[in-house]
Write a protein that holds these residues in place. Structure first.
Motif, PDB file in Angstrom:
ATOM      1  N   TYR A 299       0.829  -1.206   0.000  1.00 32.60           N
ATOM      2  CA  TYR A 299       0.000   0.000   0.000  1.00 32.60           C
ATOM      3  C   TYR A 299       0.867   1.262   0.000  1.00 32.60           C
ATOM      4  N   PRO A 300       0.295   2.411  -0.380  1.00 33.10           N
ATOM      5  CA  PRO A 300       1.092   3.637  -0.534  1.00 33.10           C
ATOM      6  C   PRO A 300       1.918   4.025   0.691  1.00 33.10           C
ATOM      7  N   GLN A 301       1.285   4.117   1.855  1.00 28.15           N
ATOM      8  CA  GLN A 301       2.041   4.535   3.035  1.00 28.15           C
ATOM      9  C   GLN A 301       3.100   3.515   3.409  1.00 28.15           C
ATOM     10  N   LYS A 302       2.793   2.239   3.221  1.00 31.20           N
ATOM     11  CA  LYS A 302       3.780   1.199   3.505  1.00 31.20           C
ATOM     12  C   LYS A 302       4.926   1.257   2.498  1.00 31.20           C
ATOM     13  N   THR A 303       4.631   1.651   1.267  1.00 28.08           N
ATOM     14  CA  THR A 303       5.675   1.827   0.264  1.00 28.08           C
ATOM     15  C   THR A 303       6.644   2.920   0.692  1.00 28.08           C
ATOM     16  N   ILE A 304       6.091   4.049   1.108  1.00 26.94           N
ATOM     17  CA  ILE A 304       6.915   5.171   1.574  1.00 26.94           C
ATOM     18  C   ILE A 304       7.762   4.745   2.773  1.00 26.94           C
ATOM     19  N   ASN A 305       7.118   4.089   3.736  1.00 23.92           N
ATOM     20  CA  ASN A 305       7.824   3.678   4.958  1.00 23.92           C
ATOM     21  C   ASN A 305       8.928   2.675   4.651  1.00 23.92           C
TER      22      ASN A 305
ATOM     23  N   ALA B 137      -8.123   9.071 -11.054  1.00 26.23           N
ATOM     24  CA  ALA B 137      -9.283   9.495 -10.271  1.00 26.23           C
ATOM     25  C   ALA B 137     -10.575   9.242 -11.041  1.00 26.23           C
ATOM     26  N   TYR B 138     -10.511   9.410 -12.364  1.00 27.91           N
ATOM     27  CA  TYR B 138     -11.693   9.207 -13.209  1.00 27.91           C
ATOM     28  C   TYR B 138     -11.889   7.746 -13.606  1.00 27.91           C
ATOM     29  N   THR B 139     -10.813   7.098 -14.063  1.00 24.99           N
ATOM     30  CA  THR B 139     -10.967   5.758 -14.640  1.00 24.99           C
ATOM     31  C   THR B 139     -10.995   4.638 -13.612  1.00 24.99           C
ATOM     32  N   SER B 140     -10.515   4.890 -12.408  1.00 26.77           N
ATOM     33  CA  SER B 140     -10.453   3.839 -11.392  1.00 26.77           C
ATOM     34  C   SER B 140     -11.170   4.207 -10.103  1.00 26.77           C
ATOM     35  N   GLN B 141     -10.820   5.349  -9.544  1.00 23.78           N
ATOM     36  CA  GLN B 141     -11.355   5.687  -8.222  1.00 23.78           C
ATOM     37  C   GLN B 141     -12.836   6.072  -8.261  1.00 23.78           C
ATOM     38  N   LEU B 142     -13.238   6.887  -9.239  1.00 27.13           N
ATOM     39  CA  LEU B 142     -14.649   7.276  -9.341  1.00 27.13           C
ATOM     40  C   LEU B 142     -15.562   6.063  -9.556  1.00 27.13           C
ATOM     41  N   PRO B 143     -15.237   5.118 -10.450  1.00 29.65           N
ATOM     42  CA  PRO B 143     -16.101   3.945 -10.601  1.00 29.65           C
ATOM     43  C   PRO B 143     -16.301   3.156  -9.314  1.00 29.65           C
ATOM     44  N   HIS B 144     -15.263   3.055  -8.499  1.00 25.68           N
ATOM     45  CA  HIS B 144     -15.411   2.348  -7.223  1.00 25.68           C
ATOM     46  C   HIS B 144     -16.359   3.117  -6.286  1.00 25.68           C
ATOM     47  N   ILE B 145     -16.223   4.431  -6.276  1.00 22.33           N
ATOM     48  CA  ILE B 145     -17.104   5.247  -5.424  1.00 22.33           C
ATOM     49  C   ILE B 145     -18.552   5.130  -5.890  1.00 22.33           C
TER      50      ILE B 145
ATOM     51  N   THR C 176       1.580   1.213  -6.784  1.00 20.98           N
ATOM     52  CA  THR C 176       0.458   1.891  -6.135  1.00 20.98           C
ATOM     53  C   THR C 176      -0.368   2.721  -7.115  1.00 20.98           C
ATOM     54  N   GLY C 177      -1.590   3.021  -6.708  1.00 16.78           N
ATOM     55  CA  GLY C 177      -2.529   3.762  -7.538  1.00 16.78           C
ATOM     56  C   GLY C 177      -2.455   5.264  -7.376  1.00 16.78           C
ATOM     57  N   ILE C 178      -1.473   5.766  -6.637  1.00 16.42           N
ATOM     58  CA  ILE C 178      -1.253   7.218  -6.535  1.00 16.42           C
ATOM     59  C   ILE C 178       0.239   7.472  -6.737  1.00 16.42           C
ATOM     60  N   LYS C 179       0.558   8.627  -7.278  1.00 12.43           N
ATOM     61  CA  LYS C 179       1.956   8.869  -7.619  1.00 12.43           C
ATOM     62  C   LYS C 179       2.515  10.207  -7.116  1.00 12.43           C
ATOM     63  N   LYS C 180       1.796  11.297  -7.251  1.00  9.99           N
ATOM     64  CA  LYS C 180       2.358  12.611  -6.933  1.00  9.99           C
ATOM     65  C   LYS C 180       2.824  12.684  -5.484  1.00  9.99           C
TER      66      LYS C 180
ATOM     67  N   TRP D 217      -8.477   1.286  -0.004  1.00 13.68           N
ATOM     68  CA  TRP D 217      -9.132   2.341  -0.770  1.00 13.68           C
ATOM     69  C   TRP D 217      -9.285   3.680  -0.050  1.00 13.68           C
ATOM     70  N   PRO D 218      -9.552   3.720   1.255  1.00 15.99           N
ATOM     71  CA  PRO D 218      -9.552   5.035   1.908  1.00 15.99           C
ATOM     72  C   PRO D 218      -8.202   5.740   1.767  1.00 15.99           C
ATOM     73  N   GLU D 219      -7.115   4.966   1.819  1.00 20.97           N
ATOM     74  CA  GLU D 219      -5.782   5.530   1.674  1.00 20.97           C
ATOM     75  C   GLU D 219      -5.590   6.113   0.278  1.00 20.97           C
ATOM     76  N   LEU D 220      -6.018   5.376  -0.748  1.00 17.89           N
ATOM     77  CA  LEU D 220      -5.881   5.869  -2.117  1.00 17.89           C
ATOM     78  C   LEU D 220      -6.665   7.160  -2.333  1.00 17.89           C
ATOM     79  N   LEU D 221      -7.893   7.190  -1.829  1.00 21.64           N
ATOM     80  CA  LEU D 221      -8.746   8.359  -2.044  1.00 21.64           C
ATOM     81  C   LEU D 221      -8.221   9.586  -1.304  1.00 21.64           C
ATOM     82  N   LEU D 222      -7.750   9.395  -0.096  1.00 22.71           N
ATOM     83  CA  LEU D 222      -7.272  10.536   0.683  1.00 22.71           C
ATOM     84  C   LEU D 222      -5.940  11.056   0.147  1.00 22.71           C
ATOM     85  N   TYR D 223      -5.111  10.185  -0.418  1.00 22.36           N
ATOM     86  CA  TYR D 223      -3.872  10.636  -1.046  1.00 22.36           C
ATOM     87  C   TYR D 223      -4.161  11.419  -2.328  1.00 22.36           C
ATOM     88  N   ASN D 224      -5.284  11.130  -2.962  1.00 21.92           N
ATOM     89  CA  ASN D 224      -5.624  11.776  -4.230  1.00 21.92           C
ATOM     90  C   ASN D 224      -6.867  12.661  -4.054  1.00 21.92           C
ATOM     91  N   LYS D 225      -6.962  13.269  -2.918  1.00 20.71           N
ATOM     92  CA  LYS D 225      -8.164  13.986  -2.477  1.00 20.71           C
ATOM     93  C   LYS D 225      -8.656  15.030  -3.475  1.00 20.71           C
TER      94      LYS D 225
END
Length: 283
Positions: free
Chosen positions: A73-79, A186-194, A98-102, A231-239
Motif C-alpha cells: 500500500y502507498p504509506q507502507k511503500t513510503i515507509n 481518479a476518473y478511470t479507477s477511483q470514481l467507478p469504485h465510489i 500503487t494507484g497514486i503517484k504525486k 481504498w480510503p488511503e488511495l482516495l485521501l492521497y488523491n483527495k
C-alpha cells in the motif's frame, strides 16, 4: 533485456505481488526473492515454487537485489523505502505498484540515495479478492501499465521496467507525469469504485434485492467488493483530483435528473447516444 542477469525482490506477496512472482518466475530471473511480514505467506509462496526464497528481514535480499518491486500500500511503500534506505544495493532500480503517484514520489524522492533509481509504476490489473490465494500467472496479460518517470530517472532504467512489464504480457505501456496519472486514475479507477459503493447502498430499504437484479446491476456494482484498508488511503492521497471528478459526476447526473423532471426527451436521447458512442470507443 536478459532477465537471467537480474536478482529481483518483490515486497509484499499478496494479490499483485503474488501475480508478479508467478509471471516473473516463468521468465527465469537469476534469483527471485520476496519480502513479507507474514511468514506463512512466504512459506506458501516457496511451496508453490513462485519464489526462490522468502524473507521477513529485508536486509539479506535487498543487499543483492538489482530490481525491487514494491507491491504494498502507498504509506507502507513510503515507509519501506525510508526505513530500508541503507540496505538497497548500489544502483538498484526500485519501482512500485500503487494507484497514486504525486504524493508518493514527493515523499520518497527527497530522501532517496543518489545511487538509486525509483521509477513510479502502476499495473492496471487486479481483482476484487485479495491475498496470495487470488494471485494468477496471467494477471498482467493484455493489461495496460503506466510508468511515471520524472527528471533524474535514467533512460536505461525506465526501459528496464517497461520491458519487464511487456515481458509479463502487458499490451501497452504508457508514460505519464505523476500529476497526470493521478488526475486520470481518479476518473478511470477511483470514481467507478465510489459510484459502485454508492449505488449498492442507495436502496437499503429494499429487502431481498438479490431476487430482482439483472446482469447490468451486477456489472456496475462489481467493484463495490472493495478492499476497505487500501481504498480510503488511495482516495485521501488523491483527495483534490477525486473531489473534482465526483463534482463532475454530480453535475452530469443532475442534468439527467432535471431532464427527466422536465420531460426533455430530446436531451435524454442525445445524452444516451453520446454515451453509447464513447463506450464503444473503449473497445
Amino acid at each position: 533485456m536478459d532477465i537471467s542477469d537480474f536478482n529481483i525482490t518483490i515486497v509484499g506477496i499478496g494479490l499483485i505481488g503474488g501475480s508478479y512472482a508467478m509471471a516473473l518466475k516463468e521468465l527465469k530471473p537469476k534469483n527471485l526473492w520476496a519480502i513479507d511480514i507474514d511468514k506463512d505467506v512466504l512459506v506458501a509462496a516457496e511451496k508453490m515454487n513462485i519464489i526462490d526464497k522468502g524473507y521477513i528481514n529485508p536486509k539479506i535480499p535487498l543487499r543483492d537485489s538489482d530490481i525491487v518491486i514494491l507491491a504494498i500500500y502507498p504509506q507502507k511503500t513510503i515507509n519501506f523505502v525510508k526505513n530500508n534506505m541503507k540496505l538497497f544495493k548500489t544502483r538498484a532500480v526500485i519501482t512500485d505498484t500503487t494507484g497514486i503517484k504525486k504524493d508518493l514520489l514527493s515523499k520518497i524522492m527527497p530522501v532517496l540515495r543518489k545511487d538509486l533509481d525509483f521509477i513510479g509504476g502502476h499495473p492496471m490489473a487486479g481483482k476484487e479478492e485479495s491475498g496470495l490465494k487470488a494471485a494468477t500467472v496471467d494477471m498482467f496479460k493484455h493489461a495496460n501499465y503506466i510508468l511515471t518517470p520524472i527528471q533524474g530517472n535514467k533512460e536505461e532504467n525506465i526501459n528496464l521496467v517497461e520491458n519487464l512489464a511487456r515481458d509479463m504480457g502487458c499490451k501497452r505501456v504508457v508514460h505519464l507525469t505523476p500529476e497526470k496519472h493521478d488526475d486520470i486514475i481518479a476518473y478511470t479507477s477511483q470514481l467507478p469504485h465510489i459510484i459502485a459503493v454508492s449505488l449498492i447502498d442507495s436502496n437499503s430499504s429494499i429487502t431481498g434485492v438479490s431476487k430482482f437484479v439483472g446482469e447490468s446491476f451486477k456489472d456496475i456494482t462489481r467493484v463495490a467488493t472493495i478492499n476497505g484498508e487500501l481504498w480510503p488511503e488511495l482516495l485521501l492521497y488523491n483527495k483534490e483530483n477525486i473531489i473534482n471528478k465526483i463534482q463532475d459526476f454530480e453535475n452530469n447526473i443532475k442534468e439527467i435528473k432535471e431532464a427527466i423532471i422536465n420531460g426533455d426527451e430530446a436531451f435524454l436521447k442525445k445524452r444516451f447516444e453520446s454515451a453509447t458512442m464513447k463506450r464503444k470507443e473503449l473497445d
